[in-house]
Write a protein that holds these residues in place. Structure first.
Motif, PDB file in Angstrom:
ATOM      1  N   SER A  27      34.367 134.957  61.650  1.00 31.26           N
ATOM      2  CA  SER A  27      33.235 135.947  60.995  1.00 31.26           C
ATOM      3  C   SER A  27      32.920 135.248  59.687  1.00 31.26           C
TER       4      SER A  27
ATOM      5  N   ASN B  10      27.322 129.048  62.185  1.00 27.72           N
ATOM      6  CA  ASN B  10      28.489 129.690  62.225  1.00 27.72           C
ATOM      7  C   ASN B  10      28.327 131.103  63.112  1.00 27.72           C
ATOM      8  N   GLU B  11      29.220 131.385  64.012  1.00 31.81           N
ATOM      9  CA  GLU B  11      29.126 132.223  65.097  1.00 31.81           C
ATOM     10  C   GLU B  11      30.376 133.098  65.182  1.00 31.81           C
ATOM     11  N   THR B  12      30.388 134.349  65.425  1.00 34.73           N
ATOM     12  CA  THR B  12      31.567 135.124  65.659  1.00 34.73           C
ATOM     13  C   THR B  12      31.539 135.538  67.036  1.00 34.73           C
TER      14      THR B  12
ATOM     15  N   TYR C   7      28.102 141.026  52.974  1.00 40.03           N
ATOM     16  CA  TYR C   7      27.179 139.878  53.254  1.00 40.03           C
ATOM     17  C   TYR C   7      26.552 139.224  51.976  1.00 40.03           C
TER      18      TYR C   7
ATOM     19  N   ARG D 195      14.708 132.858  74.123  1.00 33.98           N
ATOM     20  CA  ARG D 195      14.233 132.775  72.443  1.00 33.98           C
ATOM     21  C   ARG D 195      14.440 131.422  72.063  1.00 33.98           C
ATOM     22  N   GLU D 196      15.745 130.876  72.250  1.00 29.45           N
ATOM     23  CA  GLU D 196      16.091 129.687  71.460  1.00 29.45           C
ATOM     24  C   GLU D 196      15.782 128.440  72.055  1.00 29.45           C
TER      25      GLU D 196
ATOM     26  N   GLY E 131      23.884 132.010  66.535  1.00 31.61           N
ATOM     27  CA  GLY E 131      23.370 132.170  67.988  1.00 31.61           C
ATOM     28  C   GLY E 131      23.675 130.888  69.071  1.00 31.61           C
TER      29      GLY E 131
END
Ligand SMILES: Nc1ncnc2c1ncn2[C@@H]1O[C@H](CSCC[C@H](N)C(=O)O)[C@@H](O)[C@H]1O
Ligand SMILES: Nc1ncnc2c1ncn2[C@@H]1O[C@H](CSCC[C@H](N)C(=O)O)[C@@H](O)[C@H]1O
Lengths: 402, 402
Positions: free
Chosen positions: B236, B168-170, B288, B108-109, B150
């Motif tokens: 998070s 930002n990624e968790t 959110y 996808r990316e 992602g």
């Protein structure tokens, strides 16, 4: 399956419909109520209508439950069941999940909303039938077989078109509900369900989610018009219509002598087989090809519509197979560890095998037809599948003298 | 998460990539080999090429494993991990499943094949940015925040457009892989993966299933062009960028004093937030909204793209929440039974709450945009989602004197 086993499977399905209310409230309404109650006062104040919405959701679930209680009540009469629900075999969680999925099936087959979806196959099928068998009188003796017939809409449509149609279903969730719908003398739009109530994603509005759908979209008894040539067989397609021997014994292909004789009688007995979202449902697609070939008369037609979304692709279970001794009827060489996944043939491979190995000729083929499955056509629901349509003809066997 | 916990989560992800080969062969190749071997000789003769195909499948899985071993090798260096795989925390089956899903994410990316899919957001976003902030020099001081970034493609695209971007990624599966891709100095198309090898449904041909994809589709170091204004925060979104207090304590929102201070610093710190297939990922969408509102400066923009496919809709688990005492920082009123499902707002409700309760104005809105997610654009893959695009502006706070 023995009669005793069949009664148990039927009872589990019946019982699951009977227990839908408790199940759906516990799975769908109650956790959301808990979630709502657990919010801070600040967050509750952001969505103050949410509690009332959950109350409406609950009422819709309870109306669905009324519908299912009617199904249960009628089914006990139709099938001659033990009238005491407390004595019915316990439904599994899989049985309970199905009571939610069945609302999508009702929507797909018996609502006005999904007519365009049904027309994707119906229009193509009718174009072929009108060209091949335009004569009304000839149609009365043309047998059409529909494995995995679901809730029977296609059966009714083709009977209404003048054909002699047999559906086949293995699922008692489907068999109970189809009989209720087909035999129930319901007025057009006489029943109300809330099929979207279990779906919280892809919703345009909560009103949209909680809206009722009236079914059936037609007066079924008028469509059947006193015609007798409609039936639904209960059991596995391969078991009922496959070659007498030559397929491995399994849960879906018995060594029962009566069944072997029944299969013999079904050889070359049908002019047209229609598979609609069915060809990808088994754990061995070659068994399906073998069976379609066996039940079709020479020169008969196989019409297929649907995607290739193999049911067992991600299923880690194993099944038992064995060999049926053709002389004694005994089952030998039992293998208890046959993975249910595997043999998920690509489109090209499936078509090639059907033509090269099962004596089919391609008459028509169309790939990449976009279709939902009980898809809500208004709103922002998941888009669905790329489906394939094909019309194959079974080659006449040629005799070679060696 | 404490440093020790973070190291464990990182190790589990690392370990899952390290064990991909064994896992994928066991789940995907081996059962199909067993199935093939269990067939009757007659059925084997119908698809004689199947064994060879499974051999090719196995080789493709092993090539994917080579790719992951390179990821692991580089990651141990980047993250300063214990170099001994035998001492890493054990991956769960969920971790192992993710190693399969990550191939879709890479496709996808970072593949040419999915450029059109990426363009669905990028084209709209650039139209807005070119109109609102056309000036290259101004862009250098415009901060863009991308929660749930992602594998970082959108970060790179916007840095290339001149902006100052923080992702930002968790997920450590994402963090490990994104760092490998972004920092790896890979030549354009320098790496080869087989992303379709785990998918047996919706395949046009088996050659199609086993085909290689070369990634990345661009030379990333050229796109970054020596610019320093790119970063990725691990953690998070709500924990890092939310209001200092006022959200319930949970696994994704800590009471840690340093984190509270970090959140305070992040107030009104960003001009644009871009959520791409992110807004439906949490168990409380109001958290959110609160967070997006907190981190945006007055007059800042929130760009959203994606469906409303709520991650926890059918998840029966519970989570723990509590209240943070603003004076002492202690956690009180702990509730151990908060369902993760719930609050799956419909499109209309979500937009209405955002505007009425979180002070957003609608600048642009488009619903029902069809998109796949790492979808193979050739062939007969599942169609995907109806996505929504919106551009909201955060209203300046007005002071009222009561
Ligand atoms: N071996 C088998 N024999 C008969 N029916 C089967 C079967 N395996 C699966 N089915 C049935 O096949 C159906 C597939 S769903 C498709 C239903 C219907 N044809 C429609 O298009 O809406 C299910 O109802 C399932 O119970
Ligand atoms: N609370 C949270 N904070 C940060 N990231 C989160 C999160 N919850 C989920 N995510 C991340 O959000 C991502 C959603 S998938 C979308 C990835 C990317 N934006 C794309 O469009 O391809 C996942 O990578 C997941 O790990």
């Amino acid at each position: 399956m023995s009669d005793g086993e069949e009664a148990r499977v039927l009872e589990k399905a019946l019982s699951s419909y009977y227990h839908y209310e408790e199940y759906a409230l516990n799975e769908i309404w109650k956790p959301r109520m808990c979630k709502w109650m657990s919010l801070s006062n600040l967050q509750k104040s952001k969505i103050p209508w949410y509690g009332k919405y959950l109350g409406e959701l609950k009422r819709c679930i309870m109306k669905n439950a009324e519908f299912y209680r009617l199904v249960v009540q009628r089914s006990v009469a139709y099938w001659g069941c033990n009238p005491n629900p407390d004595q019915w075999s316990q439904p599994t969680s899989y049985d309970m999940d199905k009571t939610v999925l069945m609302f999508t099936q009702i929507l797909r087959e018996w609502s006005q909303e999904c007519q365009d979806e049904r027309d994707l196959l119906l229009t193509r099928l009718r174009a072929f039938l009108n060209q091949e068998i335009p004569n009304k009188f000839e149609r009365r003796v043309v047998k059409v077989l529909i494995p995995g017939a679901g809730l029977g809409r296609l059966i009714v449509d083709l009977v209404n078109d003048g054909f002699c149609v047999e559906g086949n279903e293995t699922s008692y969730h489907m068999l109970l509900l189809s009989r209720f719908i087909l035999n129930g003398e319901h007025p057009k739009e006489g029943l109300t369900i809330y099929p979207f109530v279990h779906t919280f994603s892809h919703q345009l509005s909560h009103e949209h989610q909680l809206r009722p759908i009236r079914i059936p979209d037609v007066r079924i008894s008028e469509m059947l018009n006193g015609v007798c040539s409609m039936s639904m067989s209960a059991g596995s397609f391969v078991d009922l219509y496959g070659p007498p021997l030559g397929i491995k014994w399994s849960e879906y292909y018995s060594a029962d002598i009566e069944m072997i004789r029944y299969r013999e009688q079904n050889a070359s007995s049908v002019r047209i087989v229609v598979t609609n979202f069915f060809i990808d449902t088994g754990s061995n697609i070659l068994d399906y090809l073998e069976t379609i070939s066996h039940v079709l008369e020479d020169g008969g037609y196989w019409v297929n519509f649907g995607p290739l979304m193999y049911h067992y692709e991600n299923d880690s279970q194993v099944e038992v197979t064995g060999d049926i001794d053709p002389t004694t009827g005994e089952v030998k060489n039992v293998n208890r560890f046959v993975p249910v996944k595997g043999l998920e043939l690509s489109l090209n491979d499936l078509i090639q095998v059907a033509c090269d190995q099962y004596a089919f000729d391609i008459i028509a083929k169309e790939i990449g037809i976009k279709s939902g499955y009980g898809r809500d056509p208004t709103g922002i629901a998941l888009l669905g599948y790329m489906c394939n349509y094909w019309l194959f003809k079974k080659r006449k066997k040629s005799f070679s003298i060696c």
